[in-house]
Design a protein around this motif. Sequence first.
Motif, PDB file in Angstrom:
ATOM      1  N   GLY A   1       0.819  -1.203   0.000  1.00  0.00           N
ATOM      2  CA  GLY A   1       0.000   0.000   0.000  1.00  0.00           C
ATOM      3  C   GLY A   1       0.853   1.252   0.000  1.00  0.00           C
ATOM      4  O   GLY A   1       2.094   1.188  -0.002  1.00  0.00           O
ATOM      5  N   LYS A   2       0.174   2.407  -0.014  1.00  0.00           N
ATOM      6  CA  LYS A   2       0.918   3.668  -0.052  1.00  0.00           C
ATOM      7  C   LYS A   2       0.228   4.754   0.755  1.00  0.00           C
ATOM      8  O   LYS A   2      -0.975   4.718   0.983  1.00  0.00           O
ATOM      9  CB  LYS A   2       1.122   4.116  -1.499  1.00  0.00           C
ATOM     10  N   VAL A   3       1.051   5.719   1.177  1.00  0.00           N
ATOM     11  CA  VAL A   3       0.587   6.875   1.935  1.00  0.00           C
ATOM     12  C   VAL A   3       0.921   8.120   1.126  1.00  0.00           C
ATOM     13  O   VAL A   3       2.080   8.324   0.737  1.00  0.00           O
ATOM     14  CB  VAL A   3       1.258   6.949   3.330  1.00  0.00           C
ATOM     15  N   ILE A   4      -0.102   8.939   0.867  1.00  0.00           N
ATOM     16  CA  ILE A   4       0.068  10.155   0.075  1.00  0.00           C
ATOM     17  C   ILE A   4      -0.241  11.350   0.961  1.00  0.00           C
ATOM     18  O   ILE A   4      -1.332  11.451   1.535  1.00  0.00           O
ATOM     19  CB  ILE A   4      -0.852  10.146  -1.160  1.00  0.00           C
ATOM     20  N   LEU A   5       0.721  12.243   1.117  1.00  0.00           N
ATOM     21  CA  LEU A   5       0.575  13.409   1.980  1.00  0.00           C
ATOM     22  C   LEU A   5       0.715  14.672   1.132  1.00  0.00           C
ATOM     23  O   LEU A   5       1.732  14.866   0.457  1.00  0.00           O
ATOM     24  CB  LEU A   5       1.639  13.382   3.078  1.00  0.00           C
ATOM     25  N   ASN A   6      -0.351  15.493   1.159  1.00  0.00           N
ATOM     26  CA  ASN A   6      -0.373  16.725   0.354  1.00  0.00           C
ATOM     27  C   ASN A   6      -0.036  16.451  -1.109  1.00  0.00           C
ATOM     28  O   ASN A   6       0.725  17.178  -1.755  1.00  0.00           O
ATOM     29  CB  ASN A   6       0.592  17.763   0.934  1.00  0.00           C
TER      30      ASN A   6
END
Length: 500
Positions: free
Chosen positions: A312-317
């Motif tokens: 999975g992935k984490v996208i910030l701004n």
Amino acid sequence: MATQLEMKGISIEFPGVKALKDVDFSVRSGTAHALVGANGAGKSTLMKVLSGAHVHYSGDIYLDGMKREICSPKEAQEHGIQIVYQEVDTALIPYLTVGENVMLNEMVQNMGKKQLVKWKDLHSAATQILEDMNIHVPSKKLVKDLTLAQKQMVLIARAVSTECKFLILDEPTAPLSHTETSELFRVVNELKQKGVGIIFISHRLPEIFRVCEEITVMRNGERVACRKMGDITQSEVVELMLGRRMDEQFPEVNAAIGDVVLEVKGLSDAGKIKDVSLHLKAGEIVGLAGLVGAGKTELCKVLFGHTSIGTGKVILNGRRVSLKSPHDAVKSGLALVPEERRKEGVLVQETVTANLTAASIGTFCNTFSVVDRKAEKEKAKEMIVSLGIKASSGEAKVENLSGGNQQKVAIGKWLLADADVYIFDEPTKGVDVGAKKDIFELIAKLARKGKAIIYASSELSEIIGITNRTYVLYDGTTVIELQTKKTNEEELLFYSTGGK
């Protein structure tokens, strides 16, 4: 025949603070007596006197009318007084087995007698105690591998492994699920039937009214009331605790909702978390609801880089981020106020000032990396005043603060660091109703400033009261997303228990 334990005129002082002022307290064997009060009211201090942890007190302690000197925990235990503290990890030895921790008091007593430990007998005795309490934990399992709830039950098993006449339980249900809490109450009722007196410290008033016969209320180091449970209501208890009427607990947030700040897509770790997806907008408070063990804490730790992302992935701004450590998370603009504040959220041996500036110490350094102590102390002082932290000064040790004030320090540290996303994991655990309201207001202020907030809690009333949207976790995955104003506690509980 019932045994009467009495504390008369108990007073104690610490530098700059008179913690107890002429307090009377009594409990009979075979009954449960609730001891309540706001954080800092003196409950735990009074029980530390009774259990031998504080010896510089004035006043007297009596058992069945006979005056007793209690000058150490060992002497308290010899009189049949046992205590189970809220911070379970400080009382257990993680690299020993469950059986060794349960039988620890007996092992210590036998030290120096030049006799071998009969390990088979030890584990057999521990297993019998655990089975009698309906605790299904293998005696030979290492304590470090237990859940928080299991550790709590192991501590209670240790307390009753010796001759126990009076058992003090300090916030015993804080880490427990509904099922585990019911099991604890079963154990409490069985102990009462066996003639054990229970002193029950808790901020969860419905539980107190369910299990206790009497209640003592403390405020500012003094006893303000002692009543039978049938002669008082929950709202009256709150008013006695605070010294005033309790206003609406949850503030109006009224924050402008902005763009998406955080996106999580198909996130899994190596253990509990499986295919979690969620999003979070600026000015939004998003709840993570679920029972104890649902995976809320594990998800919070993955997002903060404490544990590794599997898939999975984490996208910030709008930008994908790599969160391989808490350092990466902080640099990316994430902040975590963890569930176990004493173990992970604050440096208990350090001062309030050192804790408040720990996450932003670089802002107080000059070009030569020398800390400007004057600026640091001034900023910490401002934060102490704005958060209403009750401490004698910024130089006070955090370990001497009440639970609610420790939590304010844990939050204040990140307010100075000025993150984009704030993750709160069970932020009101072990906190009184007055301090809870202060924490809710702090969170509301962050939302009004455009911060994005994750609020993870098994207290479903808090999820309903403070959040905009809610994701329900069950067995490590998000099972449904709900608009909070369109749901209720019953629906949250339905999905939290595996409902489809």
